[in-house]
Design a protein around this motif. Structure first.
Motif, mmCIF file in Angstrom:
data_model
loop_
_atom_site.group_PDB
_atom_site.id
_atom_site.type_symbol
_atom_site.label_atom_id
_atom_site.label_comp_id
_atom_site.label_asym_id
_atom_site.label_seq_id
_atom_site.Cartn_x
_atom_site.Cartn_y
_atom_site.Cartn_z
ATOM 1 N N PHE A 130 31.367 32.422 -50.209
ATOM 2 C CA PHE A 130 31.365 33.836 -49.837
ATOM 3 C C PHE A 130 31.741 34.003 -48.361
ATOM 4 O O PHE A 130 32.164 35.057 -47.938
ATOM 5 C CB PHE A 130 29.968 34.448 -50.033
ATOM 6 C CG PHE A 130 29.657 34.825 -51.453
ATOM 7 C CD1 PHE A 130 29.929 33.969 -52.494
ATOM 8 C CD2 PHE A 130 29.085 36.054 -51.738
ATOM 9 C CE1 PHE A 130 29.631 34.316 -53.800
ATOM 10 C CE2 PHE A 130 28.785 36.412 -53.045
ATOM 11 C CZ PHE A 130 29.057 35.542 -54.073
ATOM 12 N N VAL A 187 34.720 39.041 -48.813
ATOM 13 C CA VAL A 187 36.166 39.270 -48.862
ATOM 14 C C VAL A 187 36.488 39.758 -50.274
ATOM 15 O O VAL A 187 36.849 39.001 -51.155
ATOM 16 C CB VAL A 187 36.948 37.988 -48.536
ATOM 17 C CG1 VAL A 187 38.441 38.271 -48.540
ATOM 18 C CG2 VAL A 187 36.540 37.460 -47.194
ATOM 19 N N SER A 188 36.321 41.051 -50.471
ATOM 20 C CA SER A 188 36.517 41.573 -51.816
ATOM 21 C C SER A 188 37.937 42.095 -52.000
ATOM 22 O O SER A 188 38.351 42.405 -53.099
ATOM 23 C CB SER A 188 35.507 42.672 -52.108
ATOM 24 O OG SER A 188 35.665 43.695 -51.175
ATOM 25 N N MET A 201 38.414 35.566 -54.062
ATOM 26 C CA MET A 201 37.663 36.697 -53.518
ATOM 27 C C MET A 201 36.201 36.627 -53.947
ATOM 28 O O MET A 201 35.887 36.173 -55.042
ATOM 29 C CB MET A 201 38.267 38.006 -54.007
ATOM 30 C CG MET A 201 39.643 38.284 -53.469
ATOM 31 S SD MET A 201 40.264 39.891 -53.951
ATOM 32 C CE MET A 201 40.899 39.592 -55.574
ATOM 33 N N ARG A 202 35.326 37.090 -53.059
ATOM 34 C CA ARG A 202 33.906 37.193 -53.364
ATOM 35 C C ARG A 202 33.364 38.458 -52.713
ATOM 36 O O ARG A 202 34.128 39.224 -52.155
ATOM 37 C CB ARG A 202 33.148 35.945 -52.864
ATOM 38 C CG ARG A 202 33.422 34.678 -53.705
ATOM 39 C CD ARG A 202 32.948 34.837 -55.135
ATOM 40 N NE ARG A 202 33.221 33.654 -55.936
ATOM 41 C CZ ARG A 202 34.300 33.495 -56.691
ATOM 42 N NH1 ARG A 202 35.217 34.429 -56.753
ATOM 43 N NH2 ARG A 202 34.464 32.405 -57.402
ATOM 44 N N ASP A 203 32.032 38.629 -52.735
ATOM 45 C CA ASP A 203 31.465 39.907 -52.327
ATOM 46 C C ASP A 203 31.845 40.348 -50.907
ATOM 47 O O ASP A 203 31.916 41.543 -50.641
ATOM 48 C CB ASP A 203 29.938 39.876 -52.438
ATOM 49 C CG ASP A 203 29.509 39.889 -53.896
ATOM 50 O OD1 ASP A 203 30.377 40.149 -54.754
ATOM 51 O OD2 ASP A 203 28.334 39.631 -54.183
#
Lengths: 311, 446
Positions: free
Chosen positions: B395, B66-67, B62-64
């Protein structure tokens, strides 16, 4: 009755003074002891410091401590209340943005962010297939109907009386619901230990700058609320070399350009230039206004814009 | 088909029912191995969770943008499966449908296990699980998360009660019959049988309580999955910003839950040798029930995708194109075809409603249901209103990391372990109710 009360309060006062003096004495005694101990441990190493009245003094290095800012509770309290009587707005003139990205750098520096973490991001935009592309700085919109604060289960993100949406890293549980709710993708998450976590670990958390950043919590643009308290413009606004940003107080109907320092009427600026807000159809009522990219001060030099780049 | 229950009547006696159902509880063969396997899986995966705690959620994919990723998709799936308890033992129970008797307890056990683990999955997804108590201290009822926590807990409590209360007469039998069992279990049976000896007044009171719970769990069950859908529908995102998410999720939950129940029924029937109780009749009826719930779900899918797909308005267009023909097409269509359309077409024929084919179809439905949750959560996050730019490559895409997959496996292993243990210490088929249904008289000694 009255006399008795005043007597009583005097007695109380004397008593509390006595207590305070006593306590102070004990504390200072201990600190003196501590200082003496420190000097005894490692003598010799001194640094030169300039005092407030202009005298140069030598101080033992062991005596140096980081400046003590206000205690956490005080910072949290005033950070949640905001600045009374203000209603902050930002105006971004798209005709002047040439993607210098000084605002991004200044922001990352101010809020202890990594180069890939954006409180503000300069996007290449093209509204429809044949319309002119332009650069669009995108901070948090500080909505008056903020979707993010509604969904927060613990009131870690909130809107203050001066219109700024802040986040409290001391309380955030890291559920990331506010990220999911924000239609402007304005929020970031500290997925790992933040930049310089070790360096700033003793610093008192300042809610108005959201520093030091904390692992597992949310971070976002705060309009540099800590600088506003000192009557300074936000970091991004003052660092722009091209005069893109205006910032000010809607109650005063005045906004100041960060580059030229020219102050103009907010309502007039918006009206004359047909200012607008982003995604108005969502009903979020942003506090960031945009002036359309008309009569550009530069030629658009972005990447070739194709579908892939845009989405 | 109809001659099966009649046949049963002639051959079953209370002694035989007791023996058949209590036998798997005493015979441990193979079970230790399965439990040992689950515990190994859990320990290995618990290490993955420890790494996540230590290093932060950055160890996931997960990143900003796909949180919310695998964990939330999995959470929705778990909540969906747990809804089978309400469907089977409550809705069908209230309609006094008799064929559910032998499978109602399996449904309740699945409900308890999955909803309990769903709660844990949410904690596993938190960036600061150490602050979970903040939800109690600073909780705001404006946030759908608070509603979710409330209904998940309520549903868990009522499901546990709905598991235990109907089991009281059976536990009274366990207390008397299972002499060789461990002292801890003996004590448990003793406590949980509440001195039940099947007097008419006890019988009356117990059934009153059960029926009350059955009524209460209907709104709570509807609420749990509706509120879960509102976690998404309350946002301004393309793909989530829809008004039918509540009923859509409930319909999908009935599909996933029934499929899970069929798979469990098949395994208990085979490994516990319960062919006389979980008969072809139950599978046939479950097959028909699944056709019904799948058709409802299909109808909702048409509304959810066809209507916006017809208009292709800005924002929705990218999202839908990616689902229908783009990057998500394989997952989207496989969940629709293998998890819904083809099963409906097969299950209308009688021969596919036999135990083995039905179980295999259910496995596909279950996989389809899981993929569907994934397709609901992730693509929407990858298609925000404003372009994703100036961010690192990882991201812009989302691939679950090994740690994330391990923690997800952990949640499945935990749910299976709970089901295994519950089905080991409690009779998996209701003894007394089966006797009641077959008109057999029985006595329970004090």
């Amino acid at each position: 009755m009255k006399e008795e009360t005043s007597n009583n309060s005097r007695r109380k006062f004397l008593k509390s003074v006595g207590l305070t003096v006593g306590a102070a004495g004990v504390v200072s005694g201990f600190s003196l002891l501590g200082a003496a101990k420190a000097v005894a441990q490692e003598p010799g190493e001194t640094v030169n410091l300039l005092t407030q009245d202009g005298q140069l003094v030598q101080v033992d290095k062991n005596q140096l401590r980081p400046t003590v800012s206000e205690p956490l509770t005080e910072l949290q309290k005033r950070g949640r209340e905001g600045i009374a009587g203000k209603s902050f707005v930002m105006v971004i003139d798209l005709s002047k943005c040439r993607n210098a990205r000084k605002c991004m750098d200044a922001c990352q520096n101010h809020h202890q962010l990594r180069p890939d973490q954006h409180h503000i991001n300069v996007l290449q935009m093209q509204d429809a297939e044949h319309t002119a592309p332009y650069f669009m700085p995108k901070p948090c919109q500080h909505c008056d109907n903020p979707p993010c604060t509604k969904v927060c289960p613990v009131d870690a993100t909130f809107k203050r009386q001066d219109g700024i949406v802040l986040i409290d890293n001391e309380r955030c549980i890291g559920c990331r619901f506010c990220i999911a709710a924000c239609p402007y993708s304005a929020r970031i998450f500290q997925w790992t230990e933040p930049k310089d976590a070790e360096k700033y670990k003793d610093l008192t958390y300042n809610i108005e700058a959201n520093v030091p950043q904390k692992k597992g919590t949310i971070s976002k643009c705060l309009f540099s609320a800590d600088r506003l308290r000192e009557n300074k413009l936000p970091s991004c606004v003052s660092s722009c070399p091209n005069g893109v940003y205006y910032f000010g107080d809607q109650n005063e109907d005045a906004v100041t350009n960060g580059t030229t320092h020219e102050t103009v009427r907010f309502s007039q600026l918006i009206e004359e230039n047909a200012g607008y807000t982003l995604l108005p159809e969502l009903g979020t009522k942003p506090r960031v206004y945009y002036l359309p990219p008309k009569n550009r001060a530069f030629e658009f030099n972005g990447d070739l814009l194709n579908e892939e780049n845009l989405h | 088909m109809n001659d099966l229950p009649k046949q049963k009547e002639t051959t079953l006696s209370f002694e035989k029912i007791k023996e058949d159902i209590l036998r798997p509880m005493q015979n441990h063969k193979g079970l230790e191995l399965w439990i040992a396997f689950l515990i190994t899986v859990i320990s290995v995966c618990a290490w993955a969770y420890y790494v996540q705690l230590r290093d932060g959620l950055g160890v996931t994919g997960m990143r900003d943008y796909v949180s919310w990723g695998l964990y939330i998709a999995n959470f929705v799936f778990f909540v969906a499966v747990s809804l089978v308890g309400m469907l089977i033992s409550s809705i069908l129970g209230l309609l006094r449908i008799e064929w559910i008797t032998p499978i109602s307890r399996i449904a309740e056990i699945i409900a308890v296990a999955f909803v309990a683990v769903a709660g844990l999955v949410i904690i596993m997804d938190m960036g600061r699980p150490d602050r979970v108590v903040n939800v109690l201290i600073h909780g705001r009822f404006q946030s759908p998360i608070l509603w979710d926590i409330t209904v998940v807990t309520t549903y868990l409590v009522i499901s546990v009660l709905l598991l235990i209360l109907p089991m009281i007469p059976d536990l009274a039998i366990c207390k008397n019959e299972l002499k060789k069992t461990s002292p801890v279990l003996k004590k448990l049976y003793n406590i949980l049988s509440f001195g039940y000896i099947n007097t008419p007044s006890q019988h009356k009171h117990l059934h009153k309580m059960i029926r009350t719970l059955m009524v209460i769990i209907v709104p709570v069950g509807l609420a749990i999955h509706t509120v879960t859908s509102w976690l998404f529908a309350a946002t301004l995102r393309n793909g989530w910003d829809t008004t039918i998410f509540g009923p859509y999720f409930v319909a999908g939950a009935f599909v996933a839950g029934s499929a899970a129940l069929v798979v469990a029924m098949y395994f208990f029937r085979v490994s516990y040798k319960l062919q006389d109780y979980i008969t072809d009749l139950q599978f046939d009826k479950m097959g028909k029930l699944m056709v019904a719930v799948c058709l409802v779900y299909l109808y909702f899918n048409l509304n959810e995708f066809l209507v916006p797909g017809y208009k292709m308005k800005t924002g929705d267009d990218i999202h839908l194109k990616e689902l229908f023909t783009g990057h998500w097409a394989i997952m989207f269509w496989s969940s629709q075809l293998l998890g819904n359309i083809i099963p409906v077409m097969l299950l209308v024929t009688k021969k596919f409603r036999k135990p083995l084919p039905l179980m295999i179809i259910s496995l596909f439905i279950l996989a389809g249901a899981w993929i569907k949750r994934y397709v609901i959560v992730i693509p929407t996050l990858l298609h925000p209103h404003l372009p994703i730019q100036n961010v690192p490559d990882n991201f812009v895409h989302y691939y679950p990391s090994a740690i994330e997959i391990s923690v997800t496996v952990l949640s499945f292993a935990l749910a299976l372990l709970i089901i295994t243990v519950l089905s080991k210490i409690f009779p998996i088929v209701p003894i007394c109710e089966t006797a009641d249904n077959n008109g057999i008289d029985y006595k329970i000694d004090a």
